[in-house]
Scaffold this motif. Structure first.
Motif, PDB file in Angstrom:
ATOM      1  N   GLY A  70      51.614 -71.084 -28.315  1.00 32.04           N
ATOM      2  CA  GLY A  70      53.019 -71.851 -28.302  1.00 32.04           C
ATOM      3  C   GLY A  70      53.089 -73.328 -28.157  1.00 32.04           C
ATOM      4  O   GLY A  70      53.884 -74.283 -28.655  1.00 32.04           O
ATOM      5  N   VAL A  71      51.676 -74.080 -27.755  1.00 31.61           N
ATOM      6  CA  VAL A  71      51.528 -75.413 -27.342  1.00 31.61           C
ATOM      7  C   VAL A  71      50.456 -75.612 -28.542  1.00 31.61           C
ATOM      8  O   VAL A  71      49.331 -75.095 -28.321  1.00 31.61           O
ATOM      9  N   ALA A  72      49.692 -76.500 -28.764  1.00 32.15           N
ATOM     10  CA  ALA A  72      48.925 -76.691 -29.780  1.00 32.15           C
ATOM     11  C   ALA A  72      47.959 -78.539 -29.062  1.00 32.15           C
ATOM     12  O   ALA A  72      48.612 -78.438 -28.837  1.00 32.15           O
ATOM     13  N   PRO A  73      47.030 -78.902 -29.625  1.00 29.47           N
ATOM     14  CA  PRO A  73      46.112 -79.389 -28.997  1.00 29.47           C
ATOM     15  C   PRO A  73      46.992 -80.966 -29.735  1.00 29.47           C
ATOM     16  O   PRO A  73      47.223 -80.934 -30.907  1.00 29.47           O
ATOM     17  N   GLY A  74      46.615 -81.856 -28.742  1.00 28.18           N
ATOM     18  CA  GLY A  74      47.779 -83.312 -28.919  1.00 28.18           C
ATOM     19  C   GLY A  74      48.533 -83.306 -27.804  1.00 28.18           C
ATOM     20  O   GLY A  74      49.636 -84.322 -27.746  1.00 28.18           O
ATOM     21  N   GLU A  75      49.110 -81.938 -27.741  1.00 32.61           N
ATOM     22  CA  GLU A  75      50.828 -82.136 -27.369  1.00 32.61           C
ATOM     23  C   GLU A  75      51.087 -82.033 -25.817  1.00 32.61           C
ATOM     24  O   GLU A  75      50.052 -81.588 -25.176  1.00 32.61           O
TER      25      GLU A  75
END
Length: 248
Positions: free
Chosen positions: A202-207
């Motif tokens: 549910g979370v992406a790299p850089g978020e």
């Protein structure tokens, strides 16, 4: 003519520095405490260029224009033209005005990862009173990372901790919560990362996310083997990127 161009370049550079320093954009480059210095530097460049332009601009009547042009021609031969490198001043101005670079992030962490020094015995956090054990303790990435690696993390093992940072992949073994630290400016940036023991779904790299969790024993770096701090996540919540992305 060349002197007027130089003054205009100073006005352009000073105005750009002043504009950046009077908005939150400057936080992508330096610590908050440097804002007054940036304002002064921008104002000085702007004032210097403006005064120089006013003093050197032509003030001749049409009758005396040819004589003035002749004097300027002789002056240019005596003092030379503005070096071509002076035009390089336009490059940073163009970058800031057209394509302002973002704050350092995942790219920096993945290429500058390094061991984190453990806290010494006198740096171990104070014990948490029994009545506050259920409270969530907000900490900086550096504080948690150093104390989590200490031989005796002490009360950290019984505390619930809140950390904020951005997501960085950790190969096939999970992910990091990371933050960039600066002492002066982005040029001396050093990443600080904590391994998150928990699902990254549910979370992406850089978020940017907020992780609430508890201390977990250090883990070995996937390739270099040095110990890395770990937090066992109870919750992972996406958050807006902070105005100041760096720790200091």
């Amino acid at each position: 003519m060349e002197r007027l161009v130089t003054h205009l370049l100073l006005v352009l550079l000073g105005g750009t520095v002043l504009h950046v320093s009077l908005t939150d954009a400057y936080l992508a480059y330096v610590q908050p405490g440097f804002r007054p210095l940036l304002v002064l530097a921008g104002a000085a460049l702007l004032l210097s260029g403006t005064v120089g332009f006013v003093l050197d601009r032509p003030r001749v009547s049409p009758v005396g224009r040819h004589a003035s042009q002749a004097r300027d021609h002789d002056h240019d031969h005596q003092h030379g033209h503005v070096p071509w490198v002076s035009w390089l001043l336009v490059l940073p101005v163009a970058v800031l005005l057209m394509v302002a670079p973002p704050a350092l992030g995942v790219f920096t962490v993945e290429r500058q990862s390094q061991p984190l020094a453990a806290a010494t015995p006198d740096q171990v956090p104070e014990a948490v009173p029994a009545e506050e054990l259920q409270l969530v303790r907000s900490m900086s990435m550096l504080e948690y990372g150093q104390w989590a690696l200490a031989d005796d993390p002490g009360p950290l093992t019984t505390s619930t901790v809140r950390l904020q940072g951005f997501v960085v992949p950790r190969g096939d073994d999970g992910w990091y919560l990371s933050r960039i630290r600066i002492n002066c400016c982005a040029a001396d940036a050093v990443p600080v990362s904590v391994v998150v023991d928990g699902n990254r779904q549910g979370v992406a790299p850089g978020e940017w996310v907020e992780v609430v969790g508890t201390w977990s024993p250090p883990a070995a770096h996937p390739s270099d083997g040095y110990p890395e701090p770990v937090i066992e996540a109870r919750s992972v919540t996406p958050i807006p990127a902070p105005v100041n992305p760096y720790e200091s």
